[in-house]
Design an enzyme around this catalytic site. Structure first.
Site, mmCIF file in Angstrom:
data_model
loop_
_atom_site.group_PDB
_atom_site.id
_atom_site.type_symbol
_atom_site.label_atom_id
_atom_site.label_comp_id
_atom_site.label_asym_id
_atom_site.label_seq_id
_atom_site.Cartn_x
_atom_site.Cartn_y
_atom_site.Cartn_z
ATOM 1 N N GLY A 1 14.027 4.827 -10.153
ATOM 2 C CA GLY A 1 12.597 3.772 -9.893
ATOM 3 C C GLY A 1 11.544 5.020 -10.498
ATOM 4 O O GLY A 1 10.424 4.460 -11.195
ATOM 5 N N SER A 2 11.695 6.183 -10.013
ATOM 6 C CA SER A 2 10.465 6.964 -10.513
ATOM 7 C C SER A 2 10.367 7.166 -12.022
ATOM 8 O O SER A 2 9.316 7.248 -12.641
ATOM 9 C CB SER A 2 10.838 8.252 -10.031
ATOM 10 O OG SER A 2 11.095 8.242 -8.508
ATOM 11 N N ASP B 1 10.266 -1.853 -3.769
ATOM 12 C CA ASP B 1 10.659 -2.160 -2.262
ATOM 13 C C ASP B 1 10.688 -3.496 -2.306
ATOM 14 O O ASP B 1 11.031 -4.089 -0.955
ATOM 15 C CB ASP B 1 9.466 -1.511 -1.496
ATOM 16 C CG ASP B 1 9.646 -0.256 -1.339
ATOM 17 O OD1 ASP B 1 10.487 0.462 -1.790
ATOM 18 O OD2 ASP B 1 8.591 0.424 -0.714
ATOM 19 N N SER C 1 13.562 0.015 -8.339
ATOM 20 C CA SER C 1 14.395 1.227 -7.933
ATOM 21 C C SER C 1 15.762 0.590 -7.582
ATOM 22 O O SER C 1 15.980 -0.274 -6.875
ATOM 23 C CB SER C 1 13.913 2.125 -6.974
ATOM 24 O OG SER C 1 14.695 3.128 -6.620
ATOM 25 N N HIS D 1 17.353 0.801 -1.804
ATOM 26 C CA HIS D 1 16.774 -0.373 -1.957
ATOM 27 C C HIS D 1 17.661 -1.844 -2.178
ATOM 28 O O HIS D 1 18.716 -1.620 -1.598
ATOM 29 C CB HIS D 1 16.098 -0.032 -3.556
ATOM 30 C CG HIS D 1 14.709 0.951 -3.333
ATOM 31 N ND1 HIS D 1 13.684 0.422 -2.938
ATOM 32 C CD2 HIS D 1 14.970 2.205 -3.667
ATOM 33 C CE1 HIS D 1 12.909 1.542 -2.939
ATOM 34 N NE2 HIS D 1 13.599 2.848 -3.159
ATOM 35 N N ASN E 1 14.624 11.727 -22.089
ATOM 36 C CA ASN E 1 16.169 10.956 -21.973
ATOM 37 C C ASN E 1 16.194 10.561 -20.775
ATOM 38 O O ASN E 1 16.493 11.333 -19.712
ATOM 39 C CB ASN E 1 17.296 12.024 -22.398
ATOM 40 C CG ASN E 1 18.652 11.315 -22.292
ATOM 41 O OD1 ASN E 1 18.422 10.185 -22.057
ATOM 42 N ND2 ASN E 1 19.478 12.349 -22.518
#
Length: 447
Positions: A82-83, A190, A211, A216, A284
């Protein structure tokens, strides 16, 4: 039965034979979050492993299509977290394909001070300036008024997360963005399955992120996704994710487009291999078919997962109704959250602090978490960053000091939730009784 079918059947039997864990109050940990994995998930992973799906391929593309369809979006691009999804989404807004609308270094992005670092970091990593707004003390989200007041001459985008699954007023904020010609990124990590005005969150903005970390709503182990209805942006996301390649063919495809050796781009010679032409400074950040296989299996139970999260949240809310010293959470008006957690805030008149009740609950094996980073500007990493604070961050500071949350994820049972409720009530009741008791006056005091 083939050897493969026999092996998969044995894997399913192995999972089903696993001893069911019995909840023992005070002994069994009640986690704040966790993955919900069944026999189908385990066999899906095993099948992908048997096929040696160790890189992204056909299963990844199948999950992208299925997930986009489930959320009602045109394109989904899987990534490794998710980041990374947040990084790809924000970086996409700097791409040359957006022409004069693209974000330039020094442009401003409105965001909330109370949240998780990965909503903020891509702004800084792209040489942009975050503009911090405060949150509402009951929903833990910012407001349309705060966003509109934060807009300045160089503001070009808004990037906000739906806190703990509770939607911010995204329709109103989307309209503000439209009126001011701003991009909107919804950090929906979330809140998968949450709705606002009967519309799924993650479908209001230009881009949305998800995410698939085990905490999650769905999990692929590690993993994330960027979703969009904008085909230009979808192609940029894919390029940035895949080393910055210009080619739209998938890895392993030789010449699906029929133009592999017919391009003239940059200062390269005509016909240079399109698979090795780069139009973006990318990364990547790909995922694998192993992860996508798990995601496809999980996706079949998303509605059940969301229903259970709502059930657990309601049970906590009803069981703690009327409790003193703790402010209870409220869903945003017009929303139906698919909750990530149940937040509570210690009130100013409480005879105890957050650390007191957190220690009590942790001592009873009830896991707690703070409201992510609280006020991010109070952390060492963000000391001295180039930013603008739109208004005072009073509520962000208050939640940093006084807010915590407990879990509602699907594997939490009614019995566990009842134990959490009883423990919180017992803790608060002890302080309430102590506050109600006053010692008799001494002879000297009476005089």
């Amino acid at each position: 039965m083939t050897d493969r079918e026999d092996l998969l059947s044995r894997i399913r039997e192995f999972h089903n034979r696993a001893e069911e864990r019995r909840f023992v109050a005070g002994i069994t940990e009640i986690q704040s979050s966790g993955a919900c994995l069944d026999a189908d998930d385990k066999t899906a992973l095993a099948e992908a492993a048997l096929d040696m799906r160790i890189a992204g391929g056909i299963v990844t593309r199948k999950f992208e299509t299925a997930f986009a369809r489930k959320l009602g979006m045109r394109k989904a691009r899987l990534t490794n977290s998710g980041s990374s999804a947040n990084l790809l989404a924000l970086t996409t807004l700097t791409a040359a394909e957006l022409e004069d609308a693209r974000l330039q270094p020094g442009d401003e992005v409105v965001t909330a001070a109370a949240g998780f670092p990965t909503t903020i970091n891509p702004i800084l990593q792209n040489g942009l300036k975050p503009v911090f707004v405060d949150i509402d003390s009951t929903t833990y989200n910012t407001t349309p008024e705060a966003v509109e007041e934060a807009i300045g001459p160089r503001t070009r985008a808004v990037m906000l997360a739906h806190t703990l699954g509770n939607p911010y007023p995204v329709a109103e904020i989307s309209e503000i963005c439209r009126q001011h010609d701003l991009f909107l990124i919804e950090d929906n990590c979330d809140a998968v399955g949450s709705t606002y005005r009967s519309q799924l969150t993650g479908t209001f903005g230009d881009l949305a992120t998800v995410s698939f970390y085990p905490a999650h709503h769905l999990t692929t182990g590690e993993g994330g996704c960027v979703l969009t209805d904008n085909l230009v942006m979808a192609r940029v996301v894919k390029s940035l994710r895949d080393w910055g390649r210009d080619c739209w063919c998938e890895p392993g495809e030789s010449d699906k487009c029929g133009k592999r050796f017919k391009h003239l781009l940059g200062e390269l010679p005509y016909g240079y291999d399109h698979k090795y032409i780069y139009s973006h400074i990318g990364y990547n950040l790909k995922t694998t078919d192993l992860q996508a296989a798990l995601g496809l299996s999980q996706l079949t139970r998303l509605d059940d997962f969301c229903a259970r999260r709502r059930h657990n949240w309601r049970q906590l809310r009803q069981g703690l109704d009327g409790i003193t010293y703790l402010a209870m959470p409220e869903p945003t008006l017009g929303s139906d959250p698919s909750w990530f957690g149940f937040a509570m805030t210690v009130m100013p008149d409480a005879p105890f602090g957050r650390i007191d009740i957190v220690n009590f609950l942790e001592g009873r094996r009830i896991a707690t978490r703070g409201l992510f980073a609280g006020n991010l500007l109070r952390h060492p990493a963000y000391s001295g960053i180039a930013c603008r604070i739109a208004a005072n961050l009073t509520n962000s500071d208050y939640v940093a000091e006084n807010t915590f949350w407990v879990g509602v994820y699907p594997e939490i049972t009614d019995e566990m939730t009842d134990y959490v409720i009883a423990s919180i009530r017992e803790f608060v009741s002890g302080y309430r009784k102590a506050a109600a008791w006053t010692p008799a006056k001494t002879v000297e005091e009476k005089a």
